[in-house]
Design a protein around this motif. Structure first.
Motif, PDB file in Angstrom:
ATOM      1  N   PRO A 128       0.801  -1.237   0.000  1.00 53.29           N
ATOM      2  CA  PRO A 128       0.000   0.000   0.000  1.00 53.29           C
ATOM      3  C   PRO A 128       0.828   1.278   0.000  1.00 53.29           C
ATOM      4  N   PHE A 129       2.137   1.156   0.164  1.00 52.94           N
ATOM      5  CA  PHE A 129       2.988   2.343   0.270  1.00 52.94           C
ATOM      6  C   PHE A 129       3.720   2.557  -1.051  1.00 52.94           C
ATOM      7  N   VAL A 130       3.352   3.632  -1.723  1.00 48.03           N
ATOM      8  CA  VAL A 130       3.795   3.884  -3.095  1.00 48.03           C
ATOM      9  C   VAL A 130       4.773   5.047  -3.116  1.00 48.03           C
ATOM     10  N   TYR A 131       5.843   4.904  -3.870  1.00 45.17           N
ATOM     11  CA  TYR A 131       6.796   6.015  -4.054  1.00 45.17           C
ATOM     12  C   TYR A 131       7.360   5.913  -5.466  1.00 45.17           C
ATOM     13  N   GLY A 132       7.995   7.003  -5.913  1.00 46.63           N
ATOM     14  CA  GLY A 132       8.649   6.977  -7.215  1.00 46.63           C
ATOM     15  C   GLY A 132       7.734   7.248  -8.388  1.00 46.63           C
ATOM     16  N   ARG A 133       6.492   7.567  -8.136  1.00 42.21           N
ATOM     17  CA  ARG A 133       5.562   7.950  -9.202  1.00 42.21           C
ATOM     18  C   ARG A 133       4.546   8.921  -8.627  1.00 42.21           C
ATOM     19  N   GLU A 134       3.774   9.551  -9.525  1.00 45.00           N
ATOM     20  CA  GLU A 134       2.733  10.460  -9.056  1.00 45.00           C
ATOM     21  C   GLU A 134       1.621   9.671  -8.381  1.00 45.00           C
ATOM     22  N   LEU A 135       1.040  10.260  -7.359  1.00 47.21           N
ATOM     23  CA  LEU A 135       0.035   9.577  -6.561  1.00 47.21           C
ATOM     24  C   LEU A 135      -1.375   9.960  -7.001  1.00 47.21           C
ATOM     25  N   SER A 136      -2.300   9.023  -6.845  1.00 52.01           N
ATOM     26  CA  SER A 136      -3.704   9.304  -7.099  1.00 52.01           C
ATOM     27  C   SER A 136      -4.327   9.919  -5.859  1.00 52.01           C
ATOM     28  N   ARG A 137      -5.598  10.333  -5.960  1.00 52.62           N
ATOM     29  CA  ARG A 137      -6.264  10.967  -4.814  1.00 52.62           C
ATOM     30  C   ARG A 137      -6.306  10.019  -3.625  1.00 52.62           C
ATOM     31  N   GLY A 138      -6.582   8.739  -3.858  1.00 47.41           N
ATOM     32  CA  GLY A 138      -6.670   7.798  -2.767  1.00 47.41           C
ATOM     33  C   GLY A 138      -5.338   7.493  -2.111  1.00 47.41           C
ATOM     34  N   GLU A 139      -4.237   7.829  -2.785  1.00 46.24           N
ATOM     35  CA  GLU A 139      -2.909   7.564  -2.246  1.00 46.24           C
ATOM     36  C   GLU A 139      -2.314   8.761  -1.520  1.00 46.24           C
TER      37      GLU A 139
ATOM     38  N   THR B  91       3.529  18.022  -7.605  1.00 45.93           N
ATOM     39  CA  THR B  91       3.023  17.608  -8.915  1.00 45.93           C
ATOM     40  C   THR B  91       1.828  16.681  -8.766  1.00 45.93           C
ATOM     41  N   SER B  92       1.898  15.731  -7.827  1.00 45.13           N
ATOM     42  CA  SER B  92       0.757  14.839  -7.595  1.00 45.13           C
ATOM     43  C   SER B  92      -0.479  15.639  -7.192  1.00 45.13           C
ATOM     44  N   LEU B  93      -0.284  16.611  -6.319  1.00 43.46           N
ATOM     45  CA  LEU B  93      -1.394  17.426  -5.839  1.00 43.46           C
ATOM     46  C   LEU B  93      -2.052  18.186  -6.990  1.00 43.46           C
ATOM     47  N   LEU B  94      -1.236  18.795  -7.841  1.00 40.00           N
ATOM     48  CA  LEU B  94      -1.765  19.551  -8.975  1.00 40.00           C
ATOM     49  C   LEU B  94      -2.457  18.632  -9.977  1.00 40.00           C
TER      50      LEU B  94
END
Length: 383
Positions: A10-21, A53-56
């Protein structure tokens, strides 16, 4: 606690995150959403690895689902402003095809003439020499604004890591870009960047063009309770016991940097999944951090080798003194530097994006951009 069959980590790094992440960030997303709805201007400022960037992109995706046109341009991925402008035009043409003209009876498309489109041409030589070079970007934005005037939906343009553009051209470029954006009544803008010291100057000094430019939003640490809840839920999927001290050890090791929190948690989760430990405890977190630093050893070794002796000493002072009072007699004496040498070294480390200042209460505290580098240094120099 009953063991369960684990799904994906469930712990994601190294890419842009979705809203649920994303962890928390509800207030920030609402502020961004409001600027999109109102075609307003926004300056989003925050450190690298904090998820700007993920937030935007999450906010932009939500706006697109509501019928807006959102163009997201990551400036550092373009080798010239002509390529950047050309890309914005192409993206706008692609996204605007599903919308129609609203001021005449029959459906029409927004028109960007071939003359306008091909006028965005690269300039020979250094792309960062003159403000005249900016015309390849401002012409593209002018064309989009003209076409947007004939469309139903609001149009919003995101220029991500904008310091790469502003630093390359100087304050005259700030005036040109601000002037162009102020003329556009049919586009909202978001400018984001991670060079906090520079962007603070750009947006807070009254003599600078971007002073008072719309909403200024600083991206800060995720509140600790929200991060603890997020981590507890993720580890809870395994059915293992989770000690609060273990969760706190992750946040402490990562210095609350979202990217590093996710990465350390990712490795710790795999340790538990593999059956190497039964509970998430501080020692398990220490093992996870050590695995990361050993994996990244070639990269950290390369960075360390590029530093001068004074820069190495200053970086060790940042770690030893937790980034505080680094120009005090005690801090400089502890690493054998003069005050002026310390100051020079800190400036260079900041320019190299190895450390970042955090301004609070009139003081600047320095943090490592990648907290795991401090752990790496402790490991290799203890051998």
């Amino acid at each position: 606690m009953e063991r369960v069959t684990p799904g994906p980590n469930p712990f994601v790094y190294g890419r842009e995150l979705s809203r649920g992440e994303l962890v928390d960030r509800t207030d920030e997303l609402e502020t961004i959403a409001a600027t999109i709805r109102n075609r307003d201007r926004l300056f989003l400022i925050g450190p690298r690895r904090f998820g700007k960037t993920s937030l935007l992109k999450v906010a932009g995706a939500a706006a697109r689902r509501s019928g807006h046109i959102v163009l997201h341009c990551e400036i550092e991925k373009h080798e010239s402003l002509s390529v950047l402008g050309d890309g914005l035009l192409r993206e706008f043409l692609s996204l605007s095809r599903r919308f129609t003209h609203t001021k005449v009876g029959r459906s029409t498309r927004p028109v960007l003439t071939e003359h306008r489109f091909t006028s965005v041409t690269p300039r020979h030589g250094n792309q960062h020499e003159t403000v005249g070079d900016l015309r390849s970007l401002t012409k593209a934005l002018d064309s989009i604004n003209d076409a947007a005037s004939r469309l139903d939906p609001p149009v919003w343009v995101i220029l991500d890591e904008v310091q790469h553009l502003l630093l390359g051209y100087g304050q005259s470029a700030e005036r040109v870009l601000r002037g162009t954006m102020e003329e556009h009544k049919h586009i909202g803008y978001a400018l984001s960047g991670s060079d906090e010291r520079f962007l603070n100057s750009v947006t807070t000094e009254s003599a600078r063009a971007f002073y008072g430019f719309g909403v200024r939003l600083y991206l800060r640490q995720v509140p600790e309770p929200a991060f603890l809840d997020f981590l507890r839920a993720g580890f809870g999927r395994l059915g293992f016991s989770v000690e609060k001290r273990g969760l706190e050890a992750i946040l402490e090791s990562a210095e609350h940097v979202p990217y590093n929190v996710q990465r350390i948690a990712n490795v710790a989760w795999e340790i538990l999944r593999a059956g190497e430990a039964d509970d998430l405890t501080p020692p398990v977190v220490s093992v996870a951090v050590e695995r990361i630093v050993r994996q990244e050893d070639p990269a950290y070794t390369h960075i360390w080798a590029q530093l001068s002796t004074n820069q190495k000493k200053a970086l060790k002072a940042v770690i030893a003194h937790k980034g505080e009072n680094l120009q005090s007699a005690a801090a400089t004496r502890s690493v054998g530097l003069s005050t002026s040498s310390m100051q020079t070294a800190l400036v260079r480390l900041e320019q190299m994006q190895l450390i970042r200042p955090d301004f609070n209460g009139g003081k600047a505290r320095y943090w490592l951009v990648d907290p795991c580098m401090g752990s790496w240094l402790a490991v290799v120099q203890a051998q």
